[in-house]
Scaffold this active site. Sequence first.
Site, mmCIF file in Angstrom:
data_model
loop_
_atom_site.group_PDB
_atom_site.id
_atom_site.type_symbol
_atom_site.label_atom_id
_atom_site.label_comp_id
_atom_site.label_asym_id
_atom_site.label_seq_id
_atom_site.Cartn_x
_atom_site.Cartn_y
_atom_site.Cartn_z
ATOM 1 N N LYS A 268 25.712 49.979 38.012
ATOM 2 C CA LYS A 268 26.154 48.591 38.147
ATOM 3 C C LYS A 268 25.129 47.808 38.969
ATOM 4 O O LYS A 268 24.922 48.085 40.145
ATOM 5 C CB LYS A 268 27.537 48.545 38.816
ATOM 6 C CG LYS A 268 28.047 47.140 39.150
ATOM 7 C CD LYS A 268 29.455 47.169 39.764
ATOM 8 C CE LYS A 268 29.922 45.791 40.203
ATOM 9 N NZ LYS A 268 31.255 45.813 40.861
ATOM 10 N N ASP A 273 28.374 39.514 44.151
ATOM 11 C CA ASP A 273 29.733 39.413 43.608
ATOM 12 C C ASP A 273 30.602 38.510 44.488
ATOM 13 O O ASP A 273 31.151 38.949 45.498
ATOM 14 C CB ASP A 273 30.360 40.814 43.518
ATOM 15 C CG ASP A 273 31.768 40.770 42.920
ATOM 16 O OD1 ASP A 273 32.159 39.711 42.386
ATOM 17 O OD2 ASP A 273 32.454 41.810 42.979
ATOM 18 N N LYS A 280 36.549 35.656 46.011
ATOM 19 C CA LYS A 280 36.862 36.539 47.139
ATOM 20 C C LYS A 280 37.041 35.711 48.413
ATOM 21 O O LYS A 280 36.474 34.625 48.525
ATOM 22 C CB LYS A 280 35.699 37.517 47.364
ATOM 23 C CG LYS A 280 35.563 38.607 46.320
ATOM 24 C CD LYS A 280 34.412 39.542 46.677
ATOM 25 C CE LYS A 280 34.251 40.634 45.628
ATOM 26 N NZ LYS A 280 35.399 41.552 45.560
ATOM 27 N N ASP A 291 26.518 44.930 45.817
ATOM 28 C CA ASP A 291 27.229 45.296 44.589
ATOM 29 C C ASP A 291 26.286 45.781 43.485
ATOM 30 O O ASP A 291 26.718 46.047 42.367
ATOM 31 C CB ASP A 291 28.077 44.109 44.113
ATOM 32 C CG ASP A 291 29.366 44.544 43.436
ATOM 33 O OD1 ASP A 291 29.722 45.734 43.558
ATOM 34 O OD2 ASP A 291 30.003 43.708 42.783
ATOM 35 N N ASP A 350 37.243 38.941 39.187
ATOM 36 C CA ASP A 350 36.610 39.770 40.207
ATOM 37 C C ASP A 350 36.531 41.238 39.781
ATOM 38 O O ASP A 350 35.846 42.025 40.421
ATOM 39 C CB ASP A 350 37.375 39.629 41.535
ATOM 40 C CG ASP A 350 36.572 40.097 42.728
ATOM 41 O OD1 ASP A 350 35.358 40.328 42.568
ATOM 42 O OD2 ASP A 350 37.168 40.224 43.819
ATOM 43 N N GLU A 352 34.757 42.517 37.600
ATOM 44 C CA GLU A 352 33.629 42.269 36.689
ATOM 45 C C GLU A 352 32.768 43.503 36.478
ATOM 46 O O GLU A 352 32.056 43.589 35.477
ATOM 47 C CB GLU A 352 32.774 41.118 37.240
ATOM 48 C CG GLU A 352 31.707 41.517 38.268
ATOM 49 C CD GLU A 352 32.270 42.145 39.541
ATOM 50 O OE1 GLU A 352 33.446 41.889 39.846
ATOM 51 O OE2 GLU A 352 31.539 42.887 40.223
ATOM 52 N N ARG A 354 33.491 46.569 35.748
ATOM 53 C CA ARG A 354 33.849 47.312 34.531
ATOM 54 C C ARG A 354 33.429 46.551 33.276
ATOM 55 O O ARG A 354 33.170 47.159 32.238
ATOM 56 C CB ARG A 354 35.356 47.642 34.557
ATOM 57 C CG ARG A 354 36.245 46.449 34.673
ATOM 58 C CD ARG A 354 37.651 46.805 35.172
ATOM 59 N NE ARG A 354 37.713 46.877 36.641
ATOM 60 C CZ ARG A 354 38.809 47.144 37.340
ATOM 61 N NH1 ARG A 354 39.952 47.384 36.720
ATOM 62 N NH2 ARG A 354 38.783 47.177 38.656
HETATM 63 N N1 BES Z 1 32.435 44.910 43.872
HETATM 64 C C1 BES Z 1 33.855 44.896 43.982
HETATM 65 C C2 BES Z 1 34.408 46.164 44.627
HETATM 66 C C3 BES Z 1 34.256 46.273 46.103
HETATM 67 C C4 BES Z 1 35.002 45.482 46.951
HETATM 68 C C5 BES Z 1 33.418 47.212 46.637
HETATM 69 C C6 BES Z 1 34.888 45.618 48.318
HETATM 70 C C7 BES Z 1 33.295 47.368 48.005
HETATM 71 C C8 BES Z 1 34.036 46.561 48.849
HETATM 72 C C9 BES Z 1 34.489 44.763 42.600
HETATM 73 O O1 BES Z 1 33.796 43.987 41.698
HETATM 74 C C10 BES Z 1 35.812 44.132 42.798
HETATM 75 O O2 BES Z 1 35.850 43.009 43.199
HETATM 76 N N2 BES Z 1 36.865 44.865 42.526
HETATM 77 C C11 BES Z 1 38.190 44.389 42.718
HETATM 78 C C12 BES Z 1 39.025 44.831 41.540
HETATM 79 C C13 BES Z 1 40.383 44.200 41.502
HETATM 80 C C14 BES Z 1 40.251 42.731 41.188
HETATM 81 C C15 BES Z 1 41.209 44.901 40.454
HETATM 82 C C16 BES Z 1 38.716 44.989 44.019
HETATM 83 O O3 BES Z 1 38.431 46.144 44.306
HETATM 84 O O4 BES Z 1 39.378 44.267 44.750
HETATM 85 ZN ZN ZN Z 2 31.787 43.853 41.997
HETATM 86 MN MN MN Z 3 34.300 41.947 41.888
#
Ligand code: BES
Ligand code: ZN
Ligand code: MN
Length: 498
Positions: A268, A273, A280, A291, A350, A352, A354
């Site tokens: 990735k 992000d 966020k 990210d 968010d 994104e 996947r």
């Molecule tokens: N890049 C983030 C995951 C992340 C968040 C990694 C905080 C490390 C610290 C990812 O893109 C994301 O935002 N995931 C969301 C998914 C949710 C919306 C289902 C998450 O983990 O909150």
């Molecule tokens: Zn992300």
């Molecule tokens: Mn995200």
Amino acid sequence: MDFRYSTAADAPRTDCLVLPLPEGDAALRVIAALPPAVRNQVERARKDGDFTGKLGTTQLLLLGADGEAPAPRVLLVGTGKNEASDKALKKIIGAVYSGLKGTTAASAQLDLAHLPGALAAQPLAERVVRFGEDALYRMDQCKGEAAQAKITPPKLSSLILTGAAAEAAAIERGIAQGKATAAGIKLAKDLANLPGNLCTPTYLAETAEQLAAELPIATRILEQSDMEALGMGALLSVAKGSRQPPKFIIMEYRNGPDDAKPIALVGKGLTFDAGGISIKPAGKMDEMKFDMCGGATVFGAIKAAALLKLPINLVGLVPASENLPDGAANKPGDIVTSMAGITIEVLNTDAEGRLILCDALTYAEKFHAPEMCIDFATLTGACVVALGHPASGLFSNDDPLAEALLKAGTDTADRAWRLPLWEEYDDQLFSDFADIPNIATRGAGEAGAIVAAMFLQRFAKNMRWAHLDIAASSWVGKKATGRPVAMVTQFLVDQAAK
Ligand code: BES
Ligand code: ZN
Ligand code: MN
């Protein structure tokens, strides 16, 4: 840093002899074998209480240039109760380098047999080298000129590792792997630590081109129009909200039999992000420059494999994009069509990672038919909650592949922990309008790391596939760790030996 093996008898004189010693009487055997000039001083430091041998402590002894001393300095490093844990060993090796950094020694010598634990000579040498480069790592390129001028580079430039002649080959292999892995880790850290305005998808693509110039790696970059032609609708939907053009980075390293299918590494490469329209919260949002650590892992692992000249075929794929809110960005409820033809309801912009990965997995399967495919992604905050920093989350549809990755992680102290992909979790992925939603719609909020992996699995049905959620392991605080480059490199070394 230059690392070299020598027998103790043949070792050249260095500026500092590093002497790991445990607490109490356990140290007596090592002390008894020291040359008298050193022994007297060590005994005095212990008697006076300047050095107790407590785990991770150091004491510098100045012996001067004359006399029979083997070196002008001796650095005592406490090994505590000589316990065999990874954590203790890391602390000891860390103390060796911080102790050395505190001196003006340019060269030093360390006998591997003095380090506690049950590790064989090869993995031990690998760790001493890798942790050493890690300890000396700095990222100063974004400091201003005045601050940069004040930085004094570390004096230490060479470490002689001594050990029995019977271990010479093993130690030398360990040193070579440690050096290559450390170079991969450094690349991964440099990319990850760089802020989002500098480390853009274009910058990642340029870095891949630079790798191709330095090493026998062939790089190809797919532009937005190429991705459109391939139907990468999921990946492109994320990139729509950004002014930075997306890049799909392909790096090939071929040094195995011509007909051997490659191992595909997918990472990735989300260079920032913000969450998109599902934005966020502001706190810690700066950390979302990390990210792209999955992509950085792929860069680092390919570099390490090429430096080690591993006789394998590898392909690295890094979908690179930003995820920002914008008039053109994905909106919650939008439905996009992935390269696999599976339609996706983007219920949360968010989620994104996947979206960009699913098209990369399809690309891997369609154009590289890999022997196996491993993806790396800072995919979910839920994985941070589940495992914390010590472990990467591992998911796989193939038990032997999962076992091999777990073993490589254990061997390098860059561990992963396997989580399940049971069918029951798949029920959470129900969409009223599309084939699949990008977040859980049933049991929402439960098992977020697993649901994300279940989503990816839909796009990896025809491959031996593993997914590493490195959201917690790839950076800690505000600093990239370079994980899991060491684990992947070990895995590739193991594959090459098969
Ligand atoms: N890049 C983030 C995951 C992340 C968040 C990694 C905080 C490390 C610290 C990812 O893109 C994301 O935002 N995931 C969301 C998914 C949710 C919306 C289902 C998450 O983990 O909150
Ligand atoms: Zn992300
Ligand atoms: Mn995200």
